[in-house]
Scaffold this motif. Structure first.
Motif, PDB file in Angstrom:
ATOM      1  N   ALA A   1      -4.918   5.229   1.935  1.00 42.80           N
ATOM      2  CA  ALA A   1      -3.608   5.784   2.250  1.00 42.80           C
ATOM      3  C   ALA A   1      -3.521   7.214   1.798  1.00 42.80           C
ATOM      4  O   ALA A   1      -4.181   7.622   0.861  1.00 42.80           O
ATOM      5  CB  ALA A   1      -2.529   4.965   1.568  1.00 42.80           C
TER       6      ALA A   1
ATOM      7  N   PRO B   1      -4.621   2.657  -4.504  1.00 46.28           N
ATOM      8  CA  PRO B   1      -4.140   3.554  -3.443  1.00 46.28           C
ATOM      9  C   PRO B   1      -5.279   4.345  -2.808  1.00 46.28           C
ATOM     10  O   PRO B   1      -5.245   4.609  -1.597  1.00 46.28           O
ATOM     11  CB  PRO B   1      -3.174   4.487  -4.173  1.00 46.28           C
ATOM     12  CG  PRO B   1      -2.839   3.799  -5.446  1.00 46.28           C
ATOM     13  CD  PRO B   1      -4.035   2.991  -5.802  1.00 46.28           C
TER      14      PRO B   1
ATOM     15  N   ALA C   1      -3.840   6.690 -10.424  1.00 46.05           N
ATOM     16  CA  ALA C   1      -4.256   5.690  -9.442  1.00 46.05           C
ATOM     17  C   ALA C   1      -4.650   4.394 -10.123  1.00 46.05           C
ATOM     18  O   ALA C   1      -4.292   3.289  -9.658  1.00 46.05           O
ATOM     19  CB  ALA C   1      -5.409   6.228  -8.601  1.00 46.05           C
TER      20      ALA C   1
ATOM     21  N   ASN D   1       2.171   9.361  -6.177  1.00 43.46           N
ATOM     22  CA  ASN D   1       2.739  10.688  -5.930  1.00 43.46           C
ATOM     23  C   ASN D   1       3.799  11.040  -6.972  1.00 43.46           C
ATOM     24  O   ASN D   1       3.911  12.192  -7.410  1.00 43.46           O
ATOM     25  CB  ASN D   1       3.342  10.748  -4.526  1.00 43.46           C
ATOM     26  CG  ASN D   1       2.275  10.746  -3.439  1.00 43.46           C
ATOM     27  OD1 ASN D   1       1.128  11.138  -3.683  1.00 43.46           O
ATOM     28  ND2 ASN D   1       2.637  10.294  -2.247  1.00 43.46           N
TER      29      ASN D   1
ATOM     30  N   THR E   1       0.827  -1.199   0.000  1.00 40.48           N
ATOM     31  CA  THR E   1       0.000   0.000   0.000  1.00 40.48           C
ATOM     32  C   THR E   1       0.865   1.255   0.000  1.00 40.48           C
ATOM     33  O   THR E   1       0.593   2.219  -0.728  1.00 40.48           O
ATOM     34  CB  THR E   1      -0.932   0.000   1.223  1.00 40.48           C
ATOM     35  OG1 THR E   1      -1.769  -1.161   1.183  1.00 40.48           O
ATOM     36  CG2 THR E   1      -1.807   1.246   1.236  1.00 40.48           C
TER      37      THR E   1
ATOM     38  N   VAL F   1       1.099   4.231  -2.954  1.00 38.89           N
ATOM     39  CA  VAL F   1       0.919   5.656  -2.704  1.00 38.89           C
ATOM     40  C   VAL F   1       2.108   6.449  -3.234  1.00 38.89           C
ATOM     41  O   VAL F   1       1.944   7.515  -3.858  1.00 38.89           O
ATOM     42  CB  VAL F   1       0.729   5.911  -1.197  1.00 38.89           C
ATOM     43  CG1 VAL F   1       0.754   7.413  -0.905  1.00 38.89           C
ATOM     44  CG2 VAL F   1      -0.581   5.300  -0.709  1.00 38.89           C
TER      45      VAL F   1
END
Length: 405
Positions: free
Chosen positions: A405, A400, A389, A179, A171, A175
């Motif tokens: 998260a 994500p 995502a 990002n 997880t 994330v």
């Protein structure tokens, strides 16, 4: 005396009778017989037809007349078959395409889903394991700088949160990958009309990137989103390009403006936008000739195309088509195109054919350009709007956003 007179009278009668029998026979001579003929004579009362000239053998007196050969009947002219109008296709909706095509990323999943997750699943994450994670990300074309940032943040969060289970680490990785893809970038296609002028989208790229095919697929994306499209075949150096684009356009009812082979590309692009204004379409999509990024003259010509089109109004979107299988070499191609025509977004093709799915991250971070569309197959609707995502979820099997998260 009387007997003498009677004898003279009888003698005169006999002489007259003899002369009467001989003279008619001398006057009537027999006519020569008619020659035999093989032609059937016309019955009495039949209307005579056209006279057929006898052949040379009959004129010579052989007595044989040959009938002329029969005349072939002339067939009536047949009208050419009318070709039926092409059946218009309805492209698949673009929403959720990336999710439907997630299986196409199976090669990249081998790197991210198996390689990285196997490393993160180890009981003890020492320095050697973290170095292996870095190598895996660099090998997937994420790029050195982006890889170091991802690994540093992952190590920091793991230490702070005390995370150790494979699920938690996966997880956290999801994330960090999202990002790195900068989800805040504007990935919408600026292709809507304004001030009475259609939105103008210029499609550029190097030779062999699948640019013309991608241009046709972009038209399907726009039509699927409810827009009317006109295509400009400004790749006049390759005869097959205009034919190919015409085929794509006919499937969705989009008109194609093209010029003769070898025509000035800028002139064709100008005419395409003018025609788009006349028809009142939403978007004019212009396909340009493939170019080598190291050919200055060709790049200057591409700049001319844009300047001529801008006489009608601004070019709203300039999409650079990159082949995902070229890896880091694609970044050098992109830089040159950016200098020539001010690229606003990237279309990454053949992403299903490479294990280096990290090229998406590298393109965005190095160039500051959003990846707006990704090609994940050969099908007409295998071009999908890019969603960070959804992309990461397809790579490592973790949503994500859903993970909280």
């Amino acid at each position: 005396m009387e007997y003498l007179v009677l004898a003279l009278i009888l003698l005169g009668v006999l002489l007259l009778g003899t002369v009467g029998l001989v003279v008619p026979r001398l006057r009537r001579r027999p006519e020569p017989p008619l020659p035999e003929t093989s032609v059937r004579t016309r019955p009495t009362g039949e209307v005579p037809g056209p006279t057929v000239e006898a052949p040379e053998t009959d004129r010579a007196g052989t007595g044989t007349v040959t009938a002329p050969p029969p005349t072939e009947p002339v067939a009536p002219p047949v009208a050419p078959p009318v070709e039926p109008a092409p059946t218009l296709e309805r492209p698949e909706p673009t929403a959720g395409r990336l999710v439907r095509l997630r299986a196409r990323l199976s090669r990249s999943q081998n790197v991210f889903g198996k390689g990285l997750l196997t490393l993160l699943s180890r009981d003890h994450l020492d320095e050697e394991v973290w170095e292996e994670i870095e190598d895996a990300l660099i090998g997937a074309d994420v790029g050195v700088d982006a890889t170091r940032e991802i690994v540093d943040r992952l190590r920091e969060r793991t230490a702070v949160l005390g995370t150790r289970t494979a699920v938690e680490l996966r997880t956290l990785l999801a994330v960090e990958l999202v990002n790195a893809l900068d989800p805040g970038m504007d990935r919408s296609l600026r292709a809507t009309p304004h001030d009475g002028t259609p939105g103008v989208v210029l499609v550029v790229g190097v030779n062999g990137a699948g640019k013309t095919t991608t241009c046709g697929k972009i038209a399907r994306v726009l039509v699927a989103d409810g827009r009317t499209v006109l295509l400009g075949a400004a790749d006049t150096f390759r005869a097959a390009a205009a034919e190919q684009l015409t085929t794509w356009g006919s499937r969705v009812g989009a008109e194609v403006v093209r010029g003769p082979e070898g025509a000035d590309p800028a002139s064709v692009a100008f005419d395409a936008v003018r025609r788009g204004i006349e028809l009142g379409v939403d978007t004019v999509l212009i396909d340009t000739a493939g170019r080598l990024q190291n050919k200055v003259g060709l790049m200057d010509e591409l700049g001319k195309v844009k300047r001529v089109v801008e006489k009608h109004g601004p070019v709203d979107e300039t999409l650079l088509v990159l082949d995902a299988t070229t890896g880091q070499n694609g970044l050098e191609q992109a830089r040159v195109f950016m200098e020539a025509v001010d690229v606003t977004g990237v279309v990454l093709t053949k992403l299903d054919g490479t294990a280096k799915g990290g090229i998406v991250i590298a393109v965005q971070r190095k160039l500051g350009l959003p990846v707006k569309l990704v090609g994940l197959g050969e099908g007409p609707d295998d071009l999908a709007p890019f969603e960070p995502a959804q992309f990461v979820d397809a790579l490592i099997g973790v949503d994500p956003l859903g993970a909280g998260a």
